[in-house]
Design a protein around this motif. Sequence first.
Motif, PDB file in Angstrom:
ATOM      1  N   VAL A  10      36.690 -12.862  58.647  1.00  0.00           N
ATOM      2  CA  VAL A  10      38.253 -11.920  58.428  1.00  0.00           C
ATOM      3  C   VAL A  10      38.027 -11.853  59.783  1.00  0.00           C
ATOM      4  CG1 VAL A  10      37.475  -9.375  57.918  1.00  0.00           C
ATOM      5  CG2 VAL A  10      36.880 -10.813  56.715  1.00  0.00           C
ATOM      6  N   THR A  11      37.024 -12.351  61.197  1.00  0.00           N
ATOM      7  CA  THR A  11      37.336 -11.565  62.357  1.00  0.00           C
ATOM      8  C   THR A  11      38.442 -12.483  63.204  1.00  0.00           C
ATOM      9  OG1 THR A  11      35.103 -13.249  62.503  1.00  0.00           O
ATOM     10  CG2 THR A  11      34.246 -10.768  62.596  1.00  0.00           C
ATOM     11  N   ASP A  22      35.805 -19.058  37.254  1.00  0.00           N
ATOM     12  CA  ASP A  22      35.205 -18.227  38.355  1.00  0.00           C
ATOM     13  C   ASP A  22      35.823 -18.640  39.397  1.00  0.00           C
ATOM     14  OD1 ASP A  22      35.526 -15.423  38.361  1.00  0.00           O
ATOM     15  OD2 ASP A  22      32.827 -15.670  37.865  1.00  0.00           O
ATOM     16  N   GLN A  23      35.612 -17.533  40.013  1.00  0.00           N
ATOM     17  CA  GLN A  23      36.068 -17.618  41.774  1.00  0.00           C
ATOM     18  C   GLN A  23      35.422 -16.587  42.705  1.00  0.00           C
ATOM     19  OE1 GLN A  23      40.148 -16.955  43.024  1.00  0.00           O
ATOM     20  NE2 GLN A  23      41.082 -19.251  42.458  1.00  0.00           N
ATOM     21  N   PHE A  24      35.023 -16.849  43.818  1.00  0.00           N
ATOM     22  CA  PHE A  24      34.174 -15.014  44.283  1.00  0.00           C
ATOM     23  C   PHE A  24      34.781 -15.625  45.839  1.00  0.00           C
ATOM     24  CE2 PHE A  24      30.676 -13.346  46.841  1.00  0.00           C
ATOM     25  CZ  PHE A  24      30.402 -12.152  46.336  1.00  0.00           C
ATOM     26  N   THR A  25      34.986 -14.502  46.461  1.00  0.00           N
ATOM     27  CA  THR A  25      35.922 -14.406  47.739  1.00  0.00           C
ATOM     28  C   THR A  25      34.726 -13.589  48.268  1.00  0.00           C
ATOM     29  OG1 THR A  25      37.922 -13.978  46.960  1.00  0.00           O
ATOM     30  CG2 THR A  25      37.736 -13.433  49.164  1.00  0.00           C
ATOM     31  N   VAL A  26      34.107 -14.041  49.534  1.00  0.00           N
ATOM     32  CA  VAL A  26      33.311 -13.789  50.569  1.00  0.00           C
ATOM     33  C   VAL A  26      33.885 -13.945  52.346  1.00  0.00           C
ATOM     34  CG1 VAL A  26      32.054 -16.213  50.273  1.00  0.00           C
ATOM     35  CG2 VAL A  26      31.122 -14.202  51.373  1.00  0.00           C
ATOM     36  N   ASN A  27      33.765 -13.128  52.913  1.00  0.00           N
ATOM     37  CA  ASN A  27      33.943 -13.543  54.342  1.00  0.00           C
ATOM     38  C   ASN A  27      33.023 -14.545  54.883  1.00  0.00           C
ATOM     39  OD1 ASN A  27      33.171 -12.829  56.871  1.00  0.00           O
ATOM     40  ND2 ASN A  27      34.037  -9.945  56.675  1.00  0.00           N
ATOM     41  N   GLY A  28      33.380 -15.463  55.489  1.00  0.00           N
ATOM     42  CA  GLY A  28      33.452 -16.315  56.032  1.00  0.00           C
ATOM     43  C   GLY A  28      31.795 -15.267  56.945  1.00  0.00           C
ATOM     44  N   ARG A  29      31.222 -15.430  57.419  1.00  0.00           N
ATOM     45  CA  ARG A  29      31.009 -14.886  58.249  1.00  0.00           C
ATOM     46  C   ARG A  29      29.229 -14.171  57.421  1.00  0.00           C
ATOM     47  NH1 ARG A  29      33.420  -9.396  59.415  1.00  0.00           N
ATOM     48  NH2 ARG A  29      32.375  -8.250  57.898  1.00  0.00           N
ATOM     49  N   ASN A  30      29.462 -14.245  55.717  1.00  0.00           N
ATOM     50  CA  ASN A  30      28.859 -13.640  55.285  1.00  0.00           C
ATOM     51  C   ASN A  30      27.557 -15.307  54.255  1.00  0.00           C
ATOM     52  OD1 ASN A  30      30.049 -11.216  55.438  1.00  0.00           O
ATOM     53  ND2 ASN A  30      27.955 -10.814  55.271  1.00  0.00           N
ATOM     54  N   VAL A  31      28.328 -16.028  55.209  1.00  0.00           N
ATOM     55  CA  VAL A  31      28.070 -17.602  54.009  1.00  0.00           C
ATOM     56  C   VAL A  31      27.347 -18.077  55.131  1.00  0.00           C
ATOM     57  CG1 VAL A  31      29.119 -19.932  53.948  1.00  0.00           C
ATOM     58  CG2 VAL A  31      30.043 -17.769  53.659  1.00  0.00           C
ATOM     59  N   LEU A  32      26.552 -18.832  54.009  1.00  0.00           N
ATOM     60  CA  LEU A  32      25.012 -18.727  54.853  1.00  0.00           C
ATOM     61  C   LEU A  32      24.766 -20.646  54.430  1.00  0.00           C
ATOM     62  CD1 LEU A  32      22.122 -19.384  56.312  1.00  0.00           C
ATOM     63  CD2 LEU A  32      21.027 -18.643  54.867  1.00  0.00           C
ATOM     64  N   CYS A  33      24.911 -21.492  52.928  1.00  0.00           N
ATOM     65  CA  CYS A  33      24.937 -22.775  52.558  1.00  0.00           C
ATOM     66  C   CYS A  33      25.824 -22.651  51.224  1.00  0.00           C
ATOM     67  CB  CYS A  33      23.514 -23.120  52.819  1.00  0.00           C
ATOM     68  SG  CYS A  33      22.437 -22.096  51.724  1.00  0.00           S
TER      69      CYS A  33
END
Length: 228
Positions: free
Chosen positions: A70-71, A104-115
């Motif tokens: 997002v940033t 299904d889908q899940f949308t997530v902010n890239g900075r919150n992705v770990l693995c």
Amino acid sequence: MPRMKGDLFSSAHVVQPAVEPGMSVENAKCIKYAVDGEMYARQGAMVAYRGDLKFERKGQGVGGMLKRAVTGEGLPLMAVRGQGEAWFAHEAQNCFLVEVEPGDQFTVNGRNVLCFDASLSYDIKTVKGSGIAGGGLFNSVFSGQGRLGLVCEGNPLVIPVSAQSPVYVDTDAVVGWTAHLQTSLHRSQSIGSMLRGGSGEAVQLMLQGEGFVVVRPSELTPQKAQQH
């Protein structure tokens, strides 16, 4: 193996053998992945490993494609291959698992992705109407079937969204949202001075439909924005 005394060496802290391949929560701040083949993680997130594992930098995402948070920053990934165990964490943030089911889908902010599992498909989409004027809201969209490991500063808020009650979220605080939610940017000068610590920012992410939005209980400060 020598025995050590003290609560540091109690069963609460000593890691346990993996029961099955894949991802599990080792503790509130760390995710364990029992690798049997291949998986992906953000670069710099691995804190320990054992076994026969090999690592490959993936640049700005799988296949070298640009993956933006997002940033507007990149999400450098690495592939982990072989057989063994690896532990992942990020700045002692809280860790959570998301089960993505077929269709299904899940949308997530890239900075919150770990693995995440290699069985998940990973794409980048922009929030409708954001463009440059809205800061360019880019999010990682996961689909397929598998597990996704996330990190969050503090305990996340999971807010239900209904067709009768849209939810407005600070763009710096949003972690992710479920499929079937429509997103748009909402501008309101009247509440700009109250959100985001009185910064005067008057743009929020509006979510409509049926599903859930995940919010972290803190906004991203300019100093932390440079670190993520």
